[in-house]
Design a protein around this motif. Structure first.
Motif, PDB file in Angstrom:
ATOM      1  N   UNK A 183       0.790  -1.228   0.000  1.00 51.68           N
ATOM      2  CA  UNK A 183       0.000   0.000   0.000  1.00 51.68           C
ATOM      3  C   UNK A 183       0.827   1.286   0.000  1.00 51.68           C
ATOM      4  N   UNK A 184       1.998   1.361   0.635  1.00 47.98           N
ATOM      5  CA  UNK A 184       2.773   2.606   0.545  1.00 47.98           C
ATOM      6  C   UNK A 184       3.164   2.971  -0.874  1.00 47.98           C
ATOM      7  N   UNK A 185       3.304   1.964  -1.730  1.00 50.35           N
ATOM      8  CA  UNK A 185       3.642   2.254  -3.119  1.00 50.35           C
ATOM      9  C   UNK A 185       2.435   2.772  -3.893  1.00 50.35           C
ATOM     10  N   UNK A 186       1.229   2.593  -3.339  1.00 48.25           N
ATOM     11  CA  UNK A 186       0.015   3.100  -3.964  1.00 48.25           C
ATOM     12  C   UNK A 186      -0.382   4.428  -3.325  1.00 48.25           C
ATOM     13  N   UNK A 187      -0.588   4.402  -2.004  1.00 52.16           N
ATOM     14  CA  UNK A 187      -1.052   5.607  -1.311  1.00 52.16           C
ATOM     15  C   UNK A 187       0.042   6.646  -1.153  1.00 52.16           C
ATOM     16  N   UNK A 188       1.290   6.191  -1.016  1.00 49.63           N
ATOM     17  CA  UNK A 188       2.387   7.138  -0.758  1.00 49.63           C
ATOM     18  C   UNK A 188       3.419   7.205  -1.863  1.00 49.63           C
ATOM     19  N   UNK A 189       3.028   6.820  -3.067  1.00 52.22           N
ATOM     20  CA  UNK A 189       4.012   6.758  -4.155  1.00 52.22           C
ATOM     21  C   UNK A 189       4.609   8.118  -4.474  1.00 52.22           C
ATOM     22  N   UNK A 190       3.838   9.211  -4.237  1.00 51.15           N
ATOM     23  CA  UNK A 190       4.320  10.546  -4.588  1.00 51.15           C
ATOM     24  C   UNK A 190       5.611  10.887  -3.845  1.00 51.15           C
ATOM     25  N   UNK A 191       5.760  10.370  -2.625  1.00 49.12           N
ATOM     26  CA  UNK A 191       6.971  10.653  -1.849  1.00 49.12           C
ATOM     27  C   UNK A 191       8.192  10.047  -2.535  1.00 49.12           C
ATOM     28  N   UNK A 192       8.091   8.754  -2.878  1.00 46.94           N
ATOM     29  CA  UNK A 192       9.215   8.061  -3.497  1.00 46.94           C
ATOM     30  C   UNK A 192       9.488   8.616  -4.894  1.00 46.94           C
ATOM     31  N   UNK A 193       8.415   8.885  -5.633  1.00 46.77           N
ATOM     32  CA  UNK A 193       8.608   9.410  -6.985  1.00 46.77           C
ATOM     33  C   UNK A 193       9.248  10.789  -6.962  1.00 46.77           C
ATOM     34  N   UNK A 195      11.373  11.786  -4.606  1.00 48.08           N
ATOM     35  CA  UNK A 195      12.775  11.544  -4.243  1.00 48.08           C
ATOM     36  C   UNK A 195      13.572  11.031  -5.431  1.00 48.08           C
ATOM     37  N   UNK A 196      12.979  10.113  -6.189  1.00 46.01           N
ATOM     38  CA  UNK A 196      13.693   9.487  -7.300  1.00 46.01           C
ATOM     39  C   UNK A 196      13.610  10.286  -8.595  1.00 46.01           C
ATOM     40  N   UNK A 197      12.610  11.151  -8.675  1.00 46.10           N
ATOM     41  CA  UNK A 197      12.433  11.931  -9.889  1.00 46.10           C
ATOM     42  C   UNK A 197      11.917  11.119 -11.061  1.00 46.10           C
ATOM     43  N   UNK A 198      11.158  10.068 -10.761  1.00 49.69           N
ATOM     44  CA  UNK A 198      10.629   9.214 -11.829  1.00 49.69           C
ATOM     45  C   UNK A 198       9.451   8.404 -11.312  1.00 49.69           C
ATOM     46  N   UNK A 199       8.736   7.778 -12.251  1.00 45.61           N
ATOM     47  CA  UNK A 199       7.635   6.875 -11.914  1.00 45.61           C
ATOM     48  C   UNK A 199       8.164   5.594 -11.276  1.00 45.61           C
ATOM     49  N   UNK A 200       7.361   4.954 -10.439  1.00 49.88           N
ATOM     50  CA  UNK A 200       7.764   3.673  -9.851  1.00 49.88           C
ATOM     51  C   UNK A 200       6.776   2.558 -10.159  1.00 49.88           C
ATOM     52  N   UNK A 201       5.705   2.874 -10.910  1.00 52.01           N
ATOM     53  CA  UNK A 201       4.664   1.879 -11.159  1.00 52.01           C
ATOM     54  C   UNK A 201       4.425   1.643 -12.649  1.00 52.01           C
ATOM     55  N   UNK A 202       5.423   1.914 -13.461  1.00 51.07           N
ATOM     56  CA  UNK A 202       5.286   1.707 -14.891  1.00 51.07           C
ATOM     57  C   UNK A 202       6.524   1.012 -15.443  1.00 51.07           C
ATOM     58  N   UNK A 203       6.312   0.122 -16.412  1.00 48.46           N
ATOM     59  CA  UNK A 203       7.400  -0.505 -17.144  1.00 48.46           C
ATOM     60  C   UNK A 203       8.412  -1.209 -16.264  1.00 48.46           C
ATOM     61  N   UNK A 204       9.698  -0.982 -16.572  1.00 43.77           N
ATOM     62  CA  UNK A 204      10.778  -1.622 -15.819  1.00 43.77           C
ATOM     63  C   UNK A 204      10.790  -1.166 -14.363  1.00 43.77           C
ATOM     64  N   UNK A 205      10.352   0.080 -14.122  1.00 44.42           N
ATOM     65  CA  UNK A 205      10.323   0.587 -12.748  1.00 44.42           C
ATOM     66  C   UNK A 205       9.346  -0.217 -11.898  1.00 44.42           C
TER      67      UNK A 205
END
Length: 235
Positions: A183-193, A195-205
């Protein structure tokens, strides 16, 4: 603008189509802005229906909100119900084999995260998160149709991993930790994205995120992480 008529959809087929359009239009609106932040008029316009159709088909805004909850529970529950049966069968077949239990948990976690990514796109994930944070009378619908079966499946694996009864507090609590791997990758993905400057739920990411989620889920239950999330239970 749709016509303003007080006799919406006189035929059964048109009425069912209008109900569907209202539910599908309301879902992302409620997910984004919450119950109080959305007007009936806005939903009706998004559904290309007249305002009177909400009262006609659902009895009002609250009835529509509950219909959306049932829609979400049915969509998510359609995949979860058979999954619980498969998990129960595979846990029994594993007979305490921790490698097989880890492989099973990896597949369940991967399926859960992929399903939530899809649910994010049509608003279901946002609706679920809102009800988790501030439960309303719609929560009962979501609990029965999705949350409880999902926790039951996770608790079965947790129980087998720790040698406790499936309905014990230890199994239910540890099973719930698996939600925390996803759930943190769904509800809180904006924080990680951010920090990383990119999407985390598409393609290779997404594949990278899946690997992290699987490792976290297995780690929470002390199970070995399979070499691949899709590793078969007999490997």
């Amino acid at each position: 603008m749709p016509p303003d008529t007080t006799a919406p959809d006189p035929t059964p087929d048109r009425g069912e189509d209008t109900r569907r359009r209202l539910v599908e239009a309301a879902l992302p609106e409620f997910a984004r802005d919450g119950y109080d932040g959305v007007s009936i008029r806005r939903i009706a316009e998004a559904a290309e229906a007249n305002v009177a159709a909400v009262a006609y088909h659902f009895g009002g805004k609250r009835g529509l909100y509950l219909a959306v909850a049932r829609h979400v529970a049915e969509r998510n529950g359609a995949a979860v119900a058979p999954m619980v049966e498969r998990v129960a069968a595979e846990v029994a077949a594993a007979d305490g084999d921790r490698v097989r239990l880890g492989a099973l948990l990896a597949r369940v976690t991967t399926g859960f995260l992929r399903g939530m990514v899809t649910a994010r796109e049509d608003g279901r994930a946002g609706f679920l998160v809102r009800e988790l944070l501030t439960p309303s009378d719609a929560f009962d619908i979501l609990y029965d149709g999705f949350f409880e079966p999902m926790n039951r499946a996770m608790s079965l694996i947790a129980a087998a991993a720790h040698g406790v009864p499936p309905d014990s507090a230890a199994a239910v609590l540890r099973g719930h930790l698996v939600f925390g791997a996803v759930m943190p990758f769904i509800a809180g993905r904006a924080v990680v994205e951010r920090r990383l400057g990119r999407e985390i739920l598409e393609g290779a990411a997404l594949e990278e995120t899946l690997g992290v989620a699987v490792a976290a889920a297995c780690g929470s239950l002390g199970l070995p992480v399979p070499a691949s999330p899709g590793v078969p239970p007999h490997a």
